[in-house]
Design an enzyme around this catalytic site. Structure first.
Site, short mmCIF file in Angstrom:
data_model
loop_
_atom_site.label_atom_id
_atom_site.label_comp_id
_atom_site.label_asym_id
_atom_site.label_seq_id
_atom_site.Cartn_x
_atom_site.Cartn_y
_atom_site.Cartn_z
N SER A 1 0.81 -1.21 0.00
CA SER A 1 0.00 0.00 0.00
C SER A 1 0.85 1.27 0.00
O SER A 1 1.59 1.53 -0.93
CB SER A 1 -0.97 -0.02 1.18
OG SER A 1 -1.86 1.07 1.11
N HIS A 2 0.79 2.03 1.08
CA HIS A 2 1.43 3.33 1.17
C HIS A 2 2.84 3.24 1.73
O HIS A 2 3.49 4.26 1.93
CB HIS A 2 0.59 4.26 2.05
CG HIS A 2 0.28 3.67 3.39
ND1 HIS A 2 -0.56 2.59 3.53
CD2 HIS A 2 0.68 3.99 4.64
CE1 HIS A 2 -0.65 2.28 4.81
NE2 HIS A 2 0.09 3.10 5.50
N ASP B 1 -2.14 6.63 -3.52
CA ASP B 1 -1.04 5.93 -2.87
C ASP B 1 -0.49 4.79 -3.74
O ASP B 1 -0.82 4.67 -4.91
CB ASP B 1 -1.49 5.40 -1.51
CG ASP B 1 -2.47 4.25 -1.60
OD1 ASP B 1 -3.22 4.19 -2.59
OD2 ASP B 1 -2.48 3.38 -0.70
N ASP C 1 -0.96 1.50 -4.03
CA ASP C 1 -1.82 0.54 -4.72
C ASP C 1 -3.12 1.14 -5.20
O ASP C 1 -3.99 0.42 -5.69
CB ASP C 1 -2.08 -0.68 -3.84
CG ASP C 1 -2.89 -0.35 -2.59
OD1 ASP C 1 -2.81 0.80 -2.12
OD2 ASP C 1 -3.57 -1.25 -2.07
N ASP D 1 -5.67 2.75 -3.61
CA ASP D 1 -6.92 2.72 -2.87
C ASP D 1 -7.12 3.93 -1.96
O ASP D 1 -8.18 4.07 -1.37
CB ASP D 1 -7.07 1.41 -2.09
CG ASP D 1 -6.00 1.19 -1.03
OD1 ASP D 1 -5.10 2.05 -0.90
OD2 ASP D 1 -6.06 0.16 -0.34
N ARG D 2 -6.13 4.81 -1.86
CA ARG D 2 -6.26 5.99 -1.00
C ARG D 2 -6.25 7.26 -1.84
O ARG D 2 -5.78 7.26 -2.98
CB ARG D 2 -5.14 6.04 0.03
CG ARG D 2 -5.12 4.83 0.95
CD ARG D 2 -4.02 4.95 1.99
NE ARG D 2 -3.93 3.72 2.77
CZ ARG D 2 -3.73 3.67 4.08
NH1 ARG D 2 -3.59 4.78 4.77
NH2 ARG D 2 -3.66 2.52 4.71
N LYS E 1 -11.47 0.30 -0.78
CA LYS E 1 -11.45 1.75 -0.94
C LYS E 1 -10.86 2.06 -2.31
O LYS E 1 -10.15 1.24 -2.88
CB LYS E 1 -10.68 2.42 0.19
CG LYS E 1 -9.33 1.83 0.55
CD LYS E 1 -8.77 2.53 1.78
CE LYS E 1 -7.46 1.91 2.24
NZ LYS E 1 -7.65 0.72 3.06
#
Length: 544
Positions: A113-114, A278, A280, A282-283, A377
């Site tokens: 992710s982030h 981010d 991947d 999703d943010r 998300k």
């Protein structure tokens, strides 16, 4: 091609966290480490034979080698078909989209992710189930249980698969289908939003925007959506080429790590709208000209304006938010006459609510918003939602937010992150504070009086499952809150997150500096938790 059965021994540290198993790249590169965890996933599919899976990642270092291992193990375990994102690229929301559209049996997402990437950076493996969402706790617990007793895994001895050319090929008896990373996702977005109206806004010559993909997965999606389909000028998308180390940056869309975008939106001749996503995809972070929209406010504003968007013109069934997220969305839900659900942190907790039709929009304060269109998300979905609202209302981001405050009141809100804290010291802080919780009710601290203090527990209204110890809450009689929890998304040490929230109904008092407005609560948190003592830090690593 022959199937090889490899003897192995368990690793003790393969318990999935909030969003899968995340470790540093060198850990995943240990002999048998990735293979053990992947075999544990396949073993819990029960059986894996004949299943169809989706596979992709955010392009970070080790993404491509991991995909080859996972594919060869899938073939050896009898999986019938794997849909792979071209070049190994598939954003997390796009993976959910593909799982749901083609009714596959689940998917594997390769991302941390982030978290930072590169040879010494982080890597992650997450399993999503057939509804497109992150595996629920009963599934991740089964995977972990299997990882603790695994003694062998299966892998096909075969050349690497071409994942750069669209189309189908065979890997043993398994079909590998390389799919365009963007096509299915873009089609879903077009079904939800008024692309003609957004295109009119972006080509009017009166509106400028800037999107920072942070050299992460959304680059191809952002180029296709904003510059090609919606007509934004070339150069609207910054840092749009996915890189294995994210260009040396930290792909977390907040005011600290997305500083290049922040400087543009708060600089001279700033554009009207800015957004970042981010690692991947999703943010999201939303900015107006010289104006930052907190993720908590963003969720509330999307909910309040949902009927302006074609995909939600019939209204929403309900709203769900993570417990640390501000209560701004609760006020919108109350006015709309719909339910608002408070869940633990982790998108998997929204899945049952979405599947049951209890909620339409969901959000977390950690820059994640989404809806029932997928079970993750979705950063670019949020950007398109904002653009659709801006196109209809013909107001600035700041005007829309401030009007919202005037109607619903403002929830002053901030999160203080203390990253890389020694794990034992972080746990000492939490243990000590938990021991104080029964004694706090009724006590006064400055102008605040404690109404309740607990460790948040959640009973799922759909399946009755209970999740305990989800974060310490200290609530005050005026509705203000302090929340403390240890994050489950880091790979080194512990991250302590402290959340502050104060409600201000008076429009004349809604324009204070956030940290000043929350100053007394911040001092109370230090007084109660002794944060500086236990973290060894004089100030947070990140303030959002």
């Amino acid at each position: 091609m022959t199937i090889r059965t490899v003897s192995t021994t368990p690793f003790t540290d393969q318990k999935p966290g909030t969003s899968g198993l995340r470790k540093s790249v060198p850990v995943f590169q240990k002999p048998h480490y990735l293979e053990n965890f992947v075999q544990s996933i396949y073993d819990t599919l029960n059986p894996a034979a004949g299943k169809t899976l989706v596979l992709g990642g955010d392009g970070r270092y080790y993404n491509r080698p991991a995909i080859q291992i996972i594919l060869k193990m899938a073939a050896a375990n009898g999986i019938a078909r794997v849909k792979v994102g071209q070049h190994g690229i598939l954003s997390t929301p796009a993976t959910s989209c593909v799982i749901r559209k083609y009714q596959t049996d689940g998917g594997i997402i390769l991302s941390a992710s982030h978290n930072p990437g590169g040879p010494e950076g982080d890597f992650g493996v997450k399993f999503n189930t057939a509804n497109g969402g992150p595996a629920p706790e009963k599934v991740t617990e089964a995977i972990f249980a299997r990882s603790k007793e695994i003694d062998q895994y299966k892998i096909l001895d075969a050349p690497d698969v071409d994942i750069d050319t669209l189309g189908e090929s065979k890997l043993g008896d398994m079909t590998v289908e390389v799919i365009d990373s963007v096509t299915d996702y873009q089609a879903l977005m077009e079904s939800l939003f008024d692309f003609d109206r957004i295109r009119e806004l972006l080509t009017s010559g009166k509106f400028r925007m800037c999107v920072d993909s942070m050299h992460a997965v959304t680059g191809p999606y952002a180029h296709a959506l904003f510059e090609q389909r919606l007509g934004a000028p070339a150069g609207t998308v910054m840092n749009g080429t996915p890189l294995e180390d994210f260009g040396g940056g930290h792909p977390d869309p907040n005011l600290v790590y997305a500083h290049d975008l922040v400087e543009i939106l708060f600089g001279s001749n700033a554009p009207d709208f800015g957004a970042a996503s981010d690692g991947d995809g999703d943010r999201n972070m939303i900015l107006g000209r010289h104006f930052f929209v907190t993720p908590s406010d963003s969720l509330a504003i999307l909910a309040a304006n949902a009927t302006l968007v074609p995909g939600y013109k019939g209204g929403i069934a309900g709203i769900a938010r993570s417990m640390p997220t501000s209560q701004a969305a609760d006020r919108v839900a109350e006015k709309l006459g719909v339910a608002c659900y408070e869940t633990p942190t982790g998108w998997k907790f929204f899945g049952n609510l979405l599947d049951a039709g209890k909620a339409t929009l969901c959000g977390e304060e950690s820059f994640g918003t989404g809806s029932n269109h997928v079970r993750e998300k979705d950063g670019l979905w949020a950007v398109l939602f904002w653009l659709n609202i801006l196109a209809v209302r013909q107001q600035s981001v700041q005007e829309i937010v401030q009007e919202h405050w005037q109607t619903y009141g403002r929830n002053y809100y901030s999160r203080h992150d203390y990253e890389g804290v020694a794990s034992d010291r972080a746990q000492e802080l939490v243990d000590r504070l938990q021991s104080l919780l029964p004694t706090l009710k009724g006590k006064s601290y400055g102008s605040y009086q404690v109404e309740y203090s607990d460790d948040f527990a959640y009973e799922d209204p759909i399946d009755g499952s209970i999740s305990r110890n989800q974060g310490i809450r200290i609530g005050f009689t005026d509705g203000s809150r302090i929340v403390l929890r240890l994050s489950g998304t880091g790979t080194q040490g512990a991250t302590l997150r402290v959340y502050f929230e104060s409600f201000e109904p008076n429009p004349q008092k809604q324009h204070q500096d956030t940290q000043q407005a929350l100053g007394e609560l911040i001092a109370i948190a230090e007084n109660l938790a002794h944060i500086r003592h236990y973290t060894g830090m004089d100030k947070p690593t990140v303030i959002t």
